[in-house]
Design an enzyme around this catalytic site. Sequence first.
Site, mmCIF file in Angstrom:
data_model
loop_
_atom_site.group_PDB
_atom_site.id
_atom_site.type_symbol
_atom_site.label_atom_id
_atom_site.label_comp_id
_atom_site.label_asym_id
_atom_site.label_seq_id
_atom_site.Cartn_x
_atom_site.Cartn_y
_atom_site.Cartn_z
ATOM 1 N N ARG A 294 0.830 -1.211 0.000
ATOM 2 C CA ARG A 294 0.000 0.000 0.000
ATOM 3 C C ARG A 294 0.861 1.256 0.000
ATOM 4 O O ARG A 294 0.587 2.205 -0.730
ATOM 5 C CB ARG A 294 -0.952 -0.009 1.203
ATOM 6 C CG ARG A 294 -2.109 -0.921 0.934
ATOM 7 C CD ARG A 294 -3.126 -1.033 2.019
ATOM 8 N NE ARG A 294 -4.205 -1.880 1.500
ATOM 9 C CZ ARG A 294 -5.218 -2.336 2.188
ATOM 10 N NH1 ARG A 294 -5.332 -2.028 3.462
ATOM 11 N NH2 ARG A 294 -6.138 -3.080 1.623
ATOM 12 N N TYR A 428 -6.483 -0.349 -7.244
ATOM 13 C CA TYR A 428 -5.890 -1.599 -6.721
ATOM 14 C C TYR A 428 -5.208 -1.411 -5.369
ATOM 15 O O TYR A 428 -5.062 -0.308 -4.886
ATOM 16 C CB TYR A 428 -5.028 -2.322 -7.742
ATOM 17 C CG TYR A 428 -3.766 -1.696 -8.308
ATOM 18 C CD1 TYR A 428 -2.981 -0.792 -7.620
ATOM 19 C CD2 TYR A 428 -3.331 -2.087 -9.570
ATOM 20 C CE1 TYR A 428 -1.804 -0.290 -8.172
ATOM 21 C CE2 TYR A 428 -2.152 -1.581 -10.126
ATOM 22 C CZ TYR A 428 -1.399 -0.685 -9.414
ATOM 23 O OH TYR A 428 -0.240 -0.194 -9.951
ATOM 24 N N GLU A 429 -4.872 -2.545 -4.800
ATOM 25 C CA GLU A 429 -4.278 -2.579 -3.451
ATOM 26 C C GLU A 429 -5.247 -2.032 -2.404
ATOM 27 O O GLU A 429 -4.857 -1.378 -1.449
ATOM 28 C CB GLU A 429 -2.983 -1.758 -3.472
ATOM 29 C CG GLU A 429 -1.887 -2.271 -2.554
ATOM 30 C CD GLU A 429 -1.705 -3.757 -2.589
ATOM 31 O OE1 GLU A 429 -1.336 -4.287 -3.649
ATOM 32 O OE2 GLU A 429 -1.961 -4.403 -1.564
ATOM 33 N N GLY A 430 -6.545 -2.314 -2.598
ATOM 34 C CA GLY A 430 -7.589 -1.759 -1.735
ATOM 35 C C GLY A 430 -7.981 -0.403 -2.281
ATOM 36 O O GLY A 430 -7.165 0.527 -2.281
#
Length: 572
Positions: A294, A428-430
């Site tokens: 993140r 992406y990545e949350g």
Amino acid sequence: MSYRAPINDMTFLLENVVDYNLLENSNYFEDSSLETTVAILNEASRMAEMELNPLQSIGDQQPAYLENGVVRTAPGFSEGYKAIADGGWIGVAANSKYGGMGLPLTIQNCVNEMLNSSCLSLALNPLMTQGQIEALEHHASEEIKTLYLPKLITGEWSGTMNLTEPQAGSDVGALTTKAIKNHDNTYSISGQKIYISWGDNDFTNNVCHLVLARLPDGVQGTKGISLFLVPKFIPHHDGTVGKKNNLNVVSLEHKLGLHGSPTAVMEYDKATGWLIGKEHQGMKAMFTMMNNARLGVGAEGLGTAEAAFQKALIFAMGRKQGKTLTNDTGTIIDHADVRRMLMIMKSKTYASRAICLATAVAIDMSNASKKEFWINRAALLTPIAKSFGTETGIEVSNLGIQIHGGMGFVEETGAAQYWRDVRVTSIYEGTNGIQAIDLVSRKLMDGGKSAINLITEIQELITSDCSNITGFNQELKSAADTLTNATQWMINCKDLNERFAGATSYLEAFALVLGGYYHLKGALADDQLNKQVRLAKFYLSHVLPGVSQLCKTATVGSDAIYGLSVEELSMA
Ligand SMILES: Cc1cc2nc3c(=O)[nH]c(=O)nc-3n(C[C@H](O)[C@H](O)[C@H](O)COP(=O)(O)OP(=O)(O)OC[C@H]3O[C@@H](n4cnc5c(N)ncnc54)[C@H](O)[C@@H]3O)c2cc1C
């Protein structure tokens, strides 16, 4: 002129703003003095500028493709990857026991920013590997570490991260990929994963997939998920690769941007995997990797912002259009509106870089000291660094297009590619929506202690000697007070959905206040030229006032949001 790495800006922040001296003074890291750090960054910058930057448009125009089940990467990517790997840039922060440099993540973050600015689609490959290295360092058996880590750190093998399935995106707990234990303690993995970044390539000897799957006795939801290492080729004990595993790239996605990075649909059909961590505790292990990733994605936004700014600046200095009222250069850079855009780009990129570096320092300090204070600080800052870094990348590259006028919309200048490439980073990545929810729920579960600690630190700086920017610190004081009230509102609000309704505004307000704090610190440390003071003044007068509006919407609740029913929304 193409991209030039902003080593001076990075050094200024490390030296004066983000407390890098804490790492220099800790015994935990091998030599991480500022002098050594700057030498390392200079070395990395040469590789980024000379070897990666020329690949930026090639990857866009000649994307990766699938040929008879084999991924073919863009021309030059293999050589670019080799330059990253040979320089040791994949394992800057990896454990020296397995061949890493053992340096702070903060340095890795600076290096990653340069790789991202130069060629985002290629840089995503080592970022995935770095996350895998960290997950294995923390959760794998010694046998797996000894076999895999040296190969991943040198870049001989690469790593991926397999969470997403068609029905399981933000809701990872909905995944259906299955794992069954074999007699020899390996596991048999079956299922389909989608959107897998760098799911395959034609330049590493092996591709190691970290795959989330459910064992037969795993409960539904995230608590029943386990993590497995599933290599493309099964390695022998001596590290040579053996037979092909039962996994395949089914197809590659056609995307808005990031064309150089193959985004794969992966099929696992009784593929052999090895458990990482404990059964049913895969999310815990994956979270180790996700926090690293993140911050890494925040730095993707940051790197893109820097490169987009540089491109727009050069264009603005050369483009003549209309008479400028300041009678200076006669190019569009003298128009007030163009200068406004450049100052937003510059001051927000500064803020975003400071937030990413402060997050990296907090992660490093939590590893070095194991102190709760730093663990909580790192946890609090991570969603802010991810969201603000990526939103800054999107906003700055969008302004970059605007400064180019029509030339920004045609592909020839490369201004549009920055925006197309970076757009996915808020997804992406949350998604950034999920980051905001994380901030107002999990990250305030300590009763808001770490959030209030940080805001108090800001307020203390404001009340100390700020004489050289008198007047402007008042703006920051008022923003920090407003943020304190919004934080109290979040803590006291027991209805989670009311909090969620204001989460994105709250996160942005928090980021803007942090940006103000780091600008103020920079201004206080300024040299005789007062450049940082003037940049801070712009930020405080043109960006920070947004905090008041954001805190208002953060705390107004959800009534107006749900004001129209779904039927009413659908009515023409
Ligand atoms: C180019 C690319 C590369 C990728 N690389 C990888 C990879 O390497 N590995 C991997 O595993 N995945 C990868 N992904 C997948 C990525 O992580 C997911 O797309 C992302 O998690 C969102 O899931 P989704 O697409 O299913 O959207 P959804 O989850 O369906 O979300 C749609 C919208 O609803 C919102 N939403 C969903 N749930 C909530 C909630 N609870 N509260 C509030 N809002 C919510 C989201 O914020 C979003 O705005 C990649 C995706 C892309 C496009």
